[in-house]
Write a protein that holds these residues in place. Structure first.
Motif, PDB file in Angstrom:
ATOM      1  N   ILE A  93       1.232  -1.806   5.025  1.00  0.00           N
ATOM      2  CA  ILE A  93       0.811  -1.940   3.639  1.00  0.00           C
ATOM      3  C   ILE A  93       0.771  -0.547   3.020  1.00  0.00           C
ATOM      4  O   ILE A  93       0.065   0.331   3.488  1.00  0.00           O
ATOM      5  N   LEU A  94       1.532  -0.376   1.933  1.00  0.00           N
ATOM      6  CA  LEU A  94       1.573   0.891   1.214  1.00  0.00           C
ATOM      7  C   LEU A  94       0.897   0.734  -0.144  1.00  0.00           C
ATOM      8  O   LEU A  94       0.283  -0.290  -0.426  1.00  0.00           O
ATOM      9  N   SER A  95       1.038   1.737  -0.978  1.00  0.00           N
ATOM     10  CA  SER A  95       0.376   1.769  -2.286  1.00  0.00           C
ATOM     11  C   SER A  95       0.704   0.533  -3.115  1.00  0.00           C
ATOM     12  O   SER A  95       1.838   0.073  -3.148  1.00  0.00           O
ATOM     13  N   ASP A 119      -3.585   5.295   3.991  1.00  0.00           N
ATOM     14  CA  ASP A 119      -4.920   5.774   3.654  1.00  0.00           C
ATOM     15  C   ASP A 119      -5.125   5.649   2.149  1.00  0.00           C
ATOM     16  O   ASP A 119      -4.348   6.194   1.362  1.00  0.00           O
ATOM     17  N   PRO A 120      -6.135   4.882   1.695  1.00  0.00           N
ATOM     18  CA  PRO A 120      -6.328   4.694   0.243  1.00  0.00           C
ATOM     19  C   PRO A 120      -6.447   6.005  -0.519  1.00  0.00           C
ATOM     20  O   PRO A 120      -6.047   6.084  -1.685  1.00  0.00           O
ATOM     21  N   ALA A 121      -6.971   7.054   0.126  1.00  0.00           N
ATOM     22  CA  ALA A 121      -7.117   8.332  -0.568  1.00  0.00           C
ATOM     23  C   ALA A 121      -5.765   8.953  -0.902  1.00  0.00           C
ATOM     24  O   ALA A 121      -5.651   9.726  -1.854  1.00  0.00           O
ATOM     25  N   PRO A 129      -4.176  -1.224  -0.143  1.00  0.00           N
ATOM     26  CA  PRO A 129      -4.702  -0.602   1.082  1.00  0.00           C
ATOM     27  C   PRO A 129      -6.207  -0.783   1.258  1.00  0.00           C
ATOM     28  O   PRO A 129      -6.679  -1.080   2.356  1.00  0.00           O
ATOM     29  N   SER A 130      -6.979  -0.633   0.175  1.00  0.00           N
ATOM     30  CA  SER A 130      -8.431  -0.774   0.278  1.00  0.00           C
ATOM     31  C   SER A 130      -8.820  -2.190   0.681  1.00  0.00           C
ATOM     32  O   SER A 130      -9.741  -2.393   1.481  1.00  0.00           O
ATOM     33  N   SER A 131      -8.136  -3.184   0.143  1.00  0.00           N
ATOM     34  CA  SER A 131      -8.436  -4.573   0.491  1.00  0.00           C
ATOM     35  C   SER A 131      -8.203  -4.823   1.974  1.00  0.00           C
ATOM     36  O   SER A 131      -9.028  -5.447   2.646  1.00  0.00           O
ATOM     37  N   ALA A 132      -7.091  -4.319   2.519  1.00  0.00           N
ATOM     38  CA  ALA A 132      -6.800  -4.523   3.943  1.00  0.00           C
ATOM     39  C   ALA A 132      -7.799  -3.788   4.827  1.00  0.00           C
ATOM     40  O   ALA A 132      -8.231  -4.305   5.868  1.00  0.00           O
ATOM     41  N   VAL A 133      -8.196  -2.577   4.419  1.00  0.00           N
ATOM     42  CA  VAL A 133      -9.147  -1.801   5.222  1.00  0.00           C
ATOM     43  C   VAL A 133     -10.519  -2.465   5.208  1.00  0.00           C
ATOM     44  O   VAL A 133     -11.188  -2.587   6.242  1.00  0.00           O
ATOM     45  N   ARG A 134     -10.978  -2.901   4.015  1.00  0.00           N
ATOM     46  CA  ARG A 134     -12.295  -3.556   3.933  1.00  0.00           C
ATOM     47  C   ARG A 134     -12.327  -4.833   4.762  1.00  0.00           C
ATOM     48  O   ARG A 134     -13.361  -5.163   5.346  1.00  0.00           O
ATOM     49  N   ALA A 135     -11.225  -5.562   4.801  1.00  0.00           N
ATOM     50  CA  ALA A 135     -11.196  -6.807   5.567  1.00  0.00           C
ATOM     51  C   ALA A 135     -11.164  -6.555   7.067  1.00  0.00           C
ATOM     52  O   ALA A 135     -11.414  -7.473   7.854  1.00  0.00           O
ATOM     53  N   GLY A 136     -10.851  -5.330   7.494  1.00  0.00           N
ATOM     54  CA  GLY A 136     -10.841  -5.002   8.911  1.00  0.00           C
ATOM     55  C   GLY A 136      -9.585  -5.417   9.638  1.00  0.00           C
ATOM     56  O   GLY A 136      -9.608  -5.613  10.860  1.00  0.00           O
ATOM     57  N   TYR A 137      -8.466  -5.542   8.913  1.00  0.00           N
ATOM     58  CA  TYR A 137      -7.230  -6.009   9.531  1.00  0.00           C
ATOM     59  C   TYR A 137      -6.238  -4.877   9.784  1.00  0.00           C
ATOM     60  O   TYR A 137      -5.056  -5.122   9.981  1.00  0.00           O
ATOM     61  N   ALA A 138      -6.681  -3.633   9.748  1.00  0.00           N
ATOM     62  CA  ALA A 138      -5.788  -2.503   9.975  1.00  0.00           C
ATOM     63  C   ALA A 138      -6.068  -1.885  11.339  1.00  0.00           C
ATOM     64  O   ALA A 138      -7.191  -1.457  11.610  1.00  0.00           O
ATOM     65  N   VAL A 141      -5.109   3.371  10.073  1.00  0.00           N
ATOM     66  CA  VAL A 141      -5.186   3.773   8.662  1.00  0.00           C
ATOM     67  C   VAL A 141      -4.783   5.238   8.599  1.00  0.00           C
ATOM     68  O   VAL A 141      -5.475   6.107   9.150  1.00  0.00           O
ATOM     69  N   THR A 142      -3.673   5.537   7.959  1.00  0.00           N
ATOM     70  CA  THR A 142      -3.149   6.901   7.963  1.00  0.00           C
ATOM     71  C   THR A 142      -2.304   7.125   6.725  1.00  0.00           C
ATOM     72  O   THR A 142      -1.943   6.179   6.014  1.00  0.00           O
ATOM     73  N   ALA A 143      -2.006   8.388   6.443  1.00  0.00           N
ATOM     74  CA  ALA A 143      -1.126   8.721   5.326  1.00  0.00           C
ATOM     75  C   ALA A 143       0.293   8.263   5.644  1.00  0.00           C
ATOM     76  O   ALA A 143       0.671   8.103   6.811  1.00  0.00           O
ATOM     77  N   ALA A 144       1.077   8.080   4.597  1.00  0.00           N
ATOM     78  CA  ALA A 144       2.421   7.526   4.779  1.00  0.00           C
ATOM     79  C   ALA A 144       3.291   8.435   5.649  1.00  0.00           C
ATOM     80  O   ALA A 144       4.065   7.947   6.481  1.00  0.00           O
ATOM     81  N   ASP A 145       3.160   9.744   5.484  1.00  0.00           N
ATOM     82  CA  ASP A 145       4.026  10.645   6.250  1.00  0.00           C
ATOM     83  C   ASP A 145       3.619  10.727   7.721  1.00  0.00           C
ATOM     84  O   ASP A 145       4.349  11.309   8.537  1.00  0.00           O
TER      85      ASP A 145
END
Length: 922
Positions: A93-95, A119-121, A129-138, A141-145
């Protein structure tokens, strides 16, 4: 690996994403097509206005049914990917805005695959990204690069064997891991399928860069939090509303109507959903039962027991709050009727929530619920070894009423236990329980689950003996509870019923009016006051009420009941109460001799009876006033609820509009990037076109269908005096430099007939222009005006004129016998006759191209002749029979009669002078 991209595209525009990506990768980038087989090291991009899924390795494209703004293409594809590739699936999941992709990651995680979230930041839009992280399905969680390294590491884990190699060290490490899980959580995974357990343990090990199971076992011992993280990893919490649409359709149309047929209003329809995960399946069954009762006008009570090992999943289920993505599984009508729209999702309504009780339970070792009408255990046994499956099926038979229905998933079955169940629908896996004499002892003879490492070095006889003892103990406990334990209910501090044991109909009955599960309101006559006081004392002060004898009206008479209210021990002692009822047999009445009452005693009795009647009336009045107040409060509450529902409806519309705007915004961003690329290409083309038109020195005027000016080049001002402000004006308003040439008439003719027009025009200064008029055609081959072009052909006209004059002069000279000289405007010799060469004894080399004054030894440099020729050239005169006498060095004295004429060409310039001679010797 193959890569499939599912961005939010504008359905009405072609996408340039394929071309853009191809510039930055050597892998082929292909726009997805229906039935296209996916191959490794290729990139596939979803086509605009298409839904996409994958089935047996082939992409399946279809036209979306949902309107714009409500589509979840990423969730749909990731779900199909999880079903098709199972543990080989990877979701990224990307931006992006919204919550699309969250439920898709949940499906991949449940299938044992890998999930990566930006990473949502670092995301430009952090909604997805925030929705997937909050749901705990990741899982990561890391930057795209940073994702390529994580992806390659995860791919190596996915490609590794699913089962731990059968090496003594590896088996020992696995056993230690399972023992620590049992010690920390109380749950034994030794009889779960080794492939599933091994894969998920390896995935946790890879996240910590650990390759050895012994090392990971030590890591678990040193990090208790990792034990719970591994426990959550091993739990399979993948579900959705109305999962397997066909099976739920059969449940609604065939199974439930049979089970609910002729059920009285006081009947309690009992359902057990084992392995309920986050509760979607439990609420789905509750919704079906609610719809069935409304359609059949039945009003029996429904009690759905939903259990699972995962405490976090149960907490989510109890909250009854789900993300907006459930619109893929729940129809719009059901969303409106059974859900409440909130800011970031949907909450199940109270009428459905009250039908379901959630609890933490291990279906393998904890006692089952009994007297069930429906038992739903789907996608749980597929993760268990066959030995454990064979032990669970008899337990399910014991839990069901005669004729009750067992509901399994398409991948599960009852195995060889055909004597316990009869098939109702083989495809959708519905089975009816059989309870005859041949199967009555099935549950007793079934050994319980024993952890594989517990027996250690003990003999099999010891294990069997302990199994039988444990089984008899369980059976004894159930029998004692059934026949000797009093009827009881578990309530909260307000008296709301949470669990019912035994037959409580003699003490509690549904209260008239709106349905309520509060035991105080349900208490029969004579029990309400004492029950209210006992619950208040236990809730506020922790005071126990034990065996308080009360006269309760039942079946038209009064019976003595022992009431007990106890706060439940344990961590929830301040939240739960146990209310029990026990019948008390009254002593046998002994005959008594009648004795006449004294008048004083009679008066006192009457006074007490009068006081008692007054107190009863006062109490009844107070109760009625309280009830009236409660009714008013309820009425006010209903009005508030109505207002709240209207506000929620408005909020739902705003939220829907927000979702649509977010989707449209994403589409606009995509279209904008594509348009930006096109703008850059157009700017480059315009620069090329400008330089081309500026350097070909051709005047061009573009006219529309009304012969108004679209645009023009700078060379066009030589024909029309145009300025930049003239764009949009009719060409008829501009006066041309050339008079007499009606180009507008010709342009209208070309527009009508589509036949090109061409003519040569002479403008001031002797310049010649070639005018062409042609139709203006668009890329779609439509006529949208005309194009006027003006090309300078002056030099070409001059060349043609000179050529024609020369040919004419040579023809004339060749036919004459007298000396004749043809001169150009500069008095240079163009040609001479043969008689001239003969008479004056000169050669062509000495003559042609030389001025006439330079011929011979300047023998023609005669002042009188020079004056005549220059006059002819300047004043356009001619002369005849002009006598010139001159002594020529080579031929002697001659008397010559000269005749001269100037020939004017078409371009208006003197081109030739013909000089003829008549020679007399003397």
């Amino acid at each position: 690996m193959a890569y499939v991209l599912v961005p939010h595209l504008d359905p009405d525009h072609a996408s340039l994403l394929t071309e853009i990506l191809q510039r930055v990768t050597t892998m082929p980038v292909i726009e997805a097509q229906d039935q296209l087989v996916v191959e490794p090291d290729r990139v596939y991009v979803i086509a605009p206005n298409r839904d996409m899924a994958i089935f047996h390795g082939s992409l399946q494209l279809s036209v979306p049914n949902e309107p714009r703004g409500q589509r979840m293409p990423i969730d749909a594809f990731l779900r199909s990917l999880a079903e098709d590739r199972q543990e080989s699936a990877v979701g990224v999941i990307l931006s992006g805005t919204g919550t699309d992709g969250t439920l898709g990651l949940r499906a991949i995680l449940g299938a044992g695959g890998l999930t990566l979230v930006q990473d949502p930041a670092s995301a430009r839009y952090d909604g997805m990204p925030s929705s997937a992280v909050r749901a705990g399905y990741a899982t990561h969680v890391t930057a795209a690069d940073k994702m390529p390294e994580t992806l390659l590491t995860g791919a190596r884990v996915l490609a590794s064997p699913a089962v731990i190699p059968a090496e003594p060290k590896a088996e020992s490490g696995m056993r230690r891991i399972l023992m620590q899980l049992r010690s920390a959580t109380g749950n034994d995974f030794s009889l779960y399928k080794k492939s599933t357990i091994g894969r998920r343990i390896q995935r946790r090990m890879s996240q910590h860069c650990i390759d050895d199971t012994e090392v990971y076992a030590r890591y678990l011992r040193e990090n208790p939090d990792e034990v719970h993280a591994l426990f959550r990893e091993l739990l399979i919490n993948v579900t959705s509303f109305f999962r397997d649409t066909e099976a739920f359709s059969v449940l609604k149309s065939e199974i439930l109507p049979q089970l609910c047929q002729d059920k009285p209003d006081d009947y309690v329809f009992r359902v057990w959903v084992a392995g309920c995960a986050t509760g979607e399946e439990s609420y789905s069954i509750a919704i079906l039962l609610r719809e069935l009762m409304d359609a059949s006008h039945q009003n029996f009570k429904v009690q759905i027991y939903s259990t699972d090992l995962d405490e976090d999943a149960i907490a989510i289920a109890r909250a009854g709050f789900y993300p907006p993505n459930i619109t893929q599984d729940v129809t719009e009508e059901r969303l409106r009727r059974f859900f409440t729209k909130e800011d970031s999702g949907y909450r199940i309504r109270k009428e459905i929530r009250e039908m379901v009780v959630f609890a933490i339970q291990n279906v393998i070792k904890d006692p089952p619920f009994t007297k069930l009408d429906l038992l739903c255990c789907r996608n749980l046994m597929i993760y268990l070894e066959p030995e454990l499956q064979n032990r669970l099926i008899p337990v399910f038979n014991f839990a069901l009423r005669p004729g009750g229905v067992l509901f399994l998933s398409p991948s599960e079955s009852i195995g060889n236990h055909t004597e316990l169940f009869s098939s109702l629908n083989r495809k959708c896996k519905f089975y009816r329980a059989r309870h005859d004499t041949s199967t009555a002892g099935g549950i007793v003879s079934t050994p319980p689950v024993i952890w594989s490492a517990a027996s250690g070095g003990k003999a099999p006889e010891d294990v069997t003996r302990r199994s039988t003892a444990t089984n008899l103990a369980d059976m004894t406990q159930r029998v004692l509870l059934q026949f000797f334990a009093p009827a009881a209910v578990v309530t909260d501090l307000k008296g709301n019923t949470l669990f019912v044991h035994g037959e409580t109909g003699k003490y509690l009955r549904p209260a008239p009016g709106q349905a309520s599960l509060n035991v105080i309101e349900m208490a029969r006559e004579g029990l309400e006051l004492e029950l209210r006081a006992a619950i208040h004392a236990a809730a506020s002060e922790g005071v126990l009420t034990l065996n308080r004898q009360i006269q309760v009206k039942t079946n038209g008479g009064f019976s003595t009941v022992g009431l007990s209210v106890r706060p439940l021990p344990g961590p929830d002692r301040d939240k739960l109460l146990l209310v029990s009822f026990q019948d008390i047999a009254g002593p046998a009445a002994k005959p008594k001799r009648s004795r006449a009452a004294k008048p004083a005693e009679l008066g006192r009795i009457q006074e007490l009876e009068h006081d008692l009647a007054y107190l009863k009336e006062s109490h009844q009045a107070a109760i009625e006033e309280q009830q009236a107040t409660n009714e008013e409060i309820k009425s006010t509450n209903e009005e508030l609820q109505s207002t709240n529902e209207e506000l929620q409806s408005t909020n739902e519309e705003l939220e829907t509009s927000k979702e649509e705007l977010q989707s449209v915004n994403e589409e606009l961003i995509t279209v904008n990037s594509e348009l930006q690329r096109k703008i850059e290409q157009l700017a480059s083309m315009q620069n090329d076109m400008k330089n081309l038109l500026d350097n070909i020195n051709i005047g061009i005027v573009f006219l529309d269908q009304h012969l108004s000016i679209r645009s023009f080049t700078r060379e066009a001002v030589r024909i029309y005096r145009l300025a930049d402000s003239d764009v949009g004006r009719p060409l008829a308003d501009i006066r041309p430099v050339v008079a007499g040439e009606d180009l507008l008439v010709a342009a209208q003719s070309v527009l009508d007939s589509l036949i090109p027009y061409e003519c040569a025009m002479r403008i001031d200064g002797g310049t010649w222009m070639l005018a062409r008029i042609q139709p203006y055609r668009t890329l779609e081959n439509l006529i949208d005006g005309v194009v006027l072009t003006f090309t300078d052909i002056t030099e070409r006209i001059k060349a043609v004129a000179n050529r024609d004059a020369l040919m004419l002069a040579e023809g004339i000279v060749a036919t004459l016998r007298e000396p004749l000289v043809v001169l150009d405007g500069a008095l240079q010799v163009i040609t001479v006759s043969a008689a001239f060469y003969r008479e004056f004894q000169v050669t062509p080399e000495e003559t042609l191209g030389h001025k006439i004054y330079e011929l011979g030894n300047h023998q023609w440099d005669i002042p009188a002749l020079r004056s005549l020729l220059e006059n002819i050239l300047a004043e356009a005169k001619s002369f005849d029979a002009y006598v010139v006498e001159h002594d020529f060095p080579d031929i002697g004295h001659r008397r010559i009669l000269l005749n001269a004429r100037r020939i004017v060409g078409r371009i208006g310039e003197p081109q030739m002078i013909l000089l003829s001679m008549e020679i007399n010797p003397s």
